[in-house]
Design a protein around this motif. Structure first.
Motif, PDB file in Angstrom:
ATOM      1  N   VAL A 105       0.853  -1.198   0.000  1.00 31.16           N
ATOM      2  CA  VAL A 105       0.000   0.000   0.000  1.00 31.16           C
ATOM      3  C   VAL A 105       0.887   1.245   0.000  1.00 31.16           C
ATOM      4  CG1 VAL A 105      -1.840  -1.181   1.222  1.00 31.16           C
ATOM      5  CG2 VAL A 105      -0.219   0.197   2.504  1.00 31.16           C
ATOM      6  N   GLU A 116       2.520   4.859   0.993  1.00 33.40           N
ATOM      7  CA  GLU A 116       2.863   5.392   2.327  1.00 33.40           C
ATOM      8  C   GLU A 116       1.755   6.269   2.874  1.00 33.40           C
ATOM      9  OE1 GLU A 116       5.000   6.025  -0.263  1.00 33.40           O
ATOM     10  OE2 GLU A 116       7.009   5.309   0.272  1.00 33.40           O
ATOM     11  N   PHE A 117       1.103   7.035   1.968  1.00 32.12           N
ATOM     12  CA  PHE A 117       0.103   7.966   2.495  1.00 32.12           C
ATOM     13  C   PHE A 117      -1.057   7.223   3.131  1.00 32.12           C
ATOM     14  CE2 PHE A 117      -1.349   7.622  -1.976  1.00 32.12           C
ATOM     15  CZ  PHE A 117      -2.670   7.273  -1.778  1.00 32.12           C
ATOM     16  N   MET A 118      -1.262   5.962   2.666  1.00 36.98           N
ATOM     17  CA  MET A 118      -2.372   5.209   3.234  1.00 36.98           C
ATOM     18  C   MET A 118      -2.058   4.785   4.659  1.00 36.98           C
ATOM     19  SD  MET A 118      -4.337   2.079   1.590  1.00 36.98           S
ATOM     20  CE  MET A 118      -5.367   1.090   2.648  1.00 36.98           C
ATOM     21  N   THR A 151      -2.613   7.759   6.679  1.00 29.67           N
ATOM     22  CA  THR A 151      -4.053   7.985   6.839  1.00 29.67           C
ATOM     23  C   THR A 151      -4.625   7.047   7.887  1.00 29.67           C
ATOM     24  OG1 THR A 151      -3.934   8.138   4.450  1.00 29.67           O
ATOM     25  CG2 THR A 151      -6.051   8.481   5.419  1.00 29.67           C
ATOM     26  N   VAL A 178      -3.693   8.137  11.343  1.00 26.71           N
ATOM     27  CA  VAL A 178      -4.522   9.251  11.800  1.00 26.71           C
ATOM     28  C   VAL A 178      -5.897   8.746  12.225  1.00 26.71           C
ATOM     29  CG1 VAL A 178      -5.696  11.369  11.090  1.00 26.71           C
ATOM     30  CG2 VAL A 178      -3.347  10.976  10.402  1.00 26.71           C
ATOM     31  N   LEU A 179      -6.483   7.880  11.375  1.00 28.95           N
ATOM     32  CA  LEU A 179      -7.806   7.346  11.707  1.00 28.95           C
ATOM     33  C   LEU A 179      -7.794   6.643  13.053  1.00 28.95           C
ATOM     34  CD1 LEU A 179      -9.378   5.734   8.527  1.00 28.95           C
ATOM     35  CD2 LEU A 179     -10.224   7.630   9.893  1.00 28.95           C
ATOM     36  N   VAL A 192      -8.685   9.724  15.316  1.00 30.51           N
ATOM     37  CA  VAL A 192     -10.140   9.751  15.173  1.00 30.51           C
ATOM     38  C   VAL A 192     -10.812   8.771  16.138  1.00 30.51           C
ATOM     39  CG1 VAL A 192     -12.069   9.482  13.588  1.00 30.51           C
ATOM     40  CG2 VAL A 192      -9.925  10.477  12.794  1.00 30.51           C
ATOM     41  N   TYR A 193     -10.378   7.512  16.114  1.00 34.31           N
ATOM     42  CA  TYR A 193     -11.058   6.528  16.955  1.00 34.31           C
ATOM     43  C   TYR A 193     -10.574   6.547  18.398  1.00 34.31           C
ATOM     44  CZ  TYR A 193     -13.135   4.734  12.704  1.00 34.31           C
ATOM     45  OH  TYR A 193     -13.841   4.623  11.535  1.00 34.31           O
ATOM     46  N   VAL A 224      -3.963  15.693  11.734  1.00 35.59           N
ATOM     47  CA  VAL A 224      -2.992  16.383  10.881  1.00 35.59           C
ATOM     48  C   VAL A 224      -2.620  17.801  11.325  1.00 35.59           C
ATOM     49  CG1 VAL A 224      -2.486  16.904   8.488  1.00 35.59           C
ATOM     50  CG2 VAL A 224      -4.118  15.111   9.036  1.00 35.59           C
ATOM     51  N   ILE A 233       1.980  15.236   4.552  1.00 37.77           N
ATOM     52  CA  ILE A 233       0.732  14.950   5.247  1.00 37.77           C
ATOM     53  C   ILE A 233       0.668  15.642   6.604  1.00 37.77           C
ATOM     54  CG2 ILE A 233      -0.623  13.173   6.391  1.00 37.77           C
ATOM     55  CD1 ILE A 233      -0.049  11.314   4.296  1.00 37.77           C
TER      56      ILE A 233
END
Lengths: 288, 316
Positions: free
Chosen positions: B146, B148-150, B153, B156-157, B161-162, B169, B264
């Motif tokens: 995959v 790197e940005f994934m 991401t 971060v999620l 977020v969770y 960011v 990012i």
């Protein structure tokens, strides 16, 4: 992808494909890859909404029956945008892998057959080229000539020529010393004949597998560039560009930012699984 | 035999030097020879032809390319990297602080990633074909396939977020306490660590597995040595060269990683500077950043090769 793959000890699976035995994980990989290829061709016919139309009153809408994968930062339908994005991601990557493969492999075979100064100069130059990190190279090119789809295709092809060259050359050097090639040389066959009739048929299997792996790197590089905003530009959008557009939805875990990422991952992981589970017979000729 | 090893290392270093020259040549030409007249870009469309002509003279733009290249190269050697088009600041000044930031990020990542990856890689090789090894292999296939940005991401999620542990960011320049420091660096470092660890685990596992398949390891097994002893005393010393080689090669993946990660997380490093310079077409700045990255990459790959030569017992 619930089944488990092992890199060591390949078991002969139950399924057979073109007379080769291939195991279940490989079949799953092949199915996913086929799915995306079909989508790339059929996208304009199967998208539920035109890609540019704003169909949702809300932005970063959730998944719903109407909009399967939610809506993007302008309220456009994500399902349609991802399906159309497959065209750009696959199309550009396929074009560059074909250019990189054709030129790299041809040069590799020429170097192996000719040897001497040609071989040395080609190898040195391409080695130097490969010591420029790939992302950096594409950044510099985009800075110099700007970003458009043809530029992207050529840039990524140039980046992956050295790898294809080195791989093909290493295989061709081995074939080149074999008796039938020596005989063909004594017969006075041309360079082109040697490449086409003697060397290429004997290295084509591993070379194609290697190009498959290179295709994965190209997809990743393309997505990375688009993510930086230096790859595919609006109004077109590949999967990397879709992630970039919708990165603002990340703090809300919007489907608009998650699904394009999943699309990239599904394609690249599927190719890796497919290649890892190809029969050894196709995978590496050197081993046999 | 001492002589042979010295000459091998020297020839590798000479090769690196030749490559460095070709690469700087390529970078210079890619940026300087391609379309767009520098003087016109600098002065804008409204400039009179005389003004453009004057500036071309002052910048030696009419000289043959090879002289410009040599002049630029001489400048680079003396630490004069030119002047940024965008804000007329010396490039060296713009880069200086940013480079330290990037090195901090890279260093911190290396300090965490290397021990972690080696432990995982070596244990995976020891416990070959167990559930642990297979899970690790699958995780690695996942990470290397995959972008790197994934990974960034997903980080971060998960964390912002969770779990709500870290800010999403953002990068604050005000770092006063250890807590601030951890919050600012955690996400970029975690992302980079995952990216380079995957390669390192794969390569170090392969290196140890290869030595475990040798006859002397089988001998140790037959004489009744314990599993730990076989790996630590018999296999590892011989796998050390390939492992260090793997570490140096994996660290070169940092370069690709930092470009994405700095963008990012809005981290003020060289890579971010370069991406910004690309959008403003600030050529001297791009050239210098590119050269720094290429030389860093070359340094790491050359180190990897030299280590591989030095650690080959047949050459000793």
């Amino acid at each position: 992808m619930t089944s488990v793959t092992t890199s060591a000890g390949r078991k002969p699976g139950p399924t057979s494909l073109f007379g080769y035995r291939i195991n279940a994980v490989g079949v799953v990989g092949a199915l996913i890859v086929t799915f995306w290829i079909v989508v790339a061709f059929a996208a304009p016919m199967i998208i539920p909404h035109p890609v540019g139309d704003i169909v949702d009153t809300d932005y970063f809408g959730p998944m719903s029956r109407e909009l399967w994968l939610g809506s993007d930062y302008l309220g456009r339908d994500m399902t349609s945008r991802i399906l159309m994005g497959a065209r750009y991601t696959l199309g550009i990557s396929v074009a560059s892998v074909i250019i990189a493969g054709a030129s790299g492999v041809t040069l590799g075979m020429i170097a192996a057959i000719t040897g001497g100064v040609v071989d040395m100069v080609l190898s040195r130059l391409l080695d130097a080229l490969s010591s420029i990190p790939s992302k950096l190279f594409s950044l510099v090119v985009v800075a110099a000539v700007g970003s458009s789809i043809p530029v992207l295709i050529v840039t990524m092809a140039v980046i992956y020529i050295p790898g294809a060259y080195r791989f093909a050359r290493a295989l061709a050097v081995n074939i080149n010393t074999m008796d039938f090639v020596v005989v063909a040389r004594i017969r006075g066959e041309s360079l082109w004949y040697l490449i086409r009739a003697e060397i290429l048929p004997n290295i084509i299997g591993p070379v194609l597998v290697d190009l498959g792996l290179r295709f994965v790197f190209i997809v990743l590089l393309l997505s990375g560039m688009s993510f930086l905003g230096l790859g595919v530009r609006p109004p077109y959008a590949d999967w990397g560009a879709l992630v970039r557009e919708n990165i603002g939805g990340l703090p809300y875990a919007a489907p608009a930012v998650i699904f394009p990422s999943l699309a990239i991952a599904s394609l690249t992981i599927a190719i890796n699984l497919l290649i890892d589970n190809l029969p050894t017979k196709i995978r590496d000729r050197e081993a046999s | 035999m001492k002589h042979r090893i010295v000459s091998l290392v020297l020839s590798r270093l000479a090769l690196a030097l030749v490559t460095a020259i070709i690469v700087s040549f390529a970078v210079f030409f890619a940026t300087a020879m391609l379309p767009g007249d520098t003087a016109t870009i600098l002065l804008g469309q409204a400039a009179t032809p005389e003004a453009v002509e004057g500036l071309r003279k002052a910048m030696h733009l009419d000289d043959p390319a090879i002289f410009r290249f040599l002049r630029w190269l001489a400048g680079v050697v003396h630490g004069d990297l030119g002047v940024s088009y965008a804000n007329n600041m010396p490039v060296a000044k713009l880069i200086g602080g940013r480079l330290i930031n990037t090195l901090k990020l890279a260093g911190l990542t290396a300090v965490i990633a290397v021990p972690l990856a080696l432990t995982l890689g070596i244990t995976a090789a020891m416990l070959r074909n167990t559930l642990y090894d297979r899970c690790l292999t699958i995780a690695i296939i996942g990470v290397v396939s995959v972008p790197e940005f994934m990974i960034a991401t997903l980080a971060v999620l998960l964390f912002a977020v969770y779990l709500n542990w870290l800010p999403a960011v953002s990068f604050t320049s005000e770092i006063r306490t250890v807590h601030d420091f951890a919050r600012a660096y955690a996400m970029p470092v975690v992302t980079l660590t995952i990216v380079i660890s995957a390669q390192m685990i794969r390569m170090s596992r392969a290196a140890v597995v290869e030595t475990l398949n040798t006859p002397y390891v089988e001998m140790a097994l037959l004489k009744g040595a314990s599993r730990g002893r076989i790996v630590l005393r018999h296999a590892l010393p011989n796998a050390l060269g390939p492992i260090v080689n793997a570490v140096a090669l994996s660290l070169s993946y940092l370069l690709g990683g930092v470009i994405i990660v700095e963008t990012i997380f809005n981290y003020p490093g060289v890579a971010k500077l370069m991406v910004d310079a690309v959008s403003t077409r600030d050529l001297p700045l791009i050239q210098s950043c590119a050269i720094i990255f290429c030389f860093g990459f070359l340094l790491l790959t050359t180190t990897a090769d030299v280590i591989a030569i030095l650690s080959n017992p047949r050459l000793r």
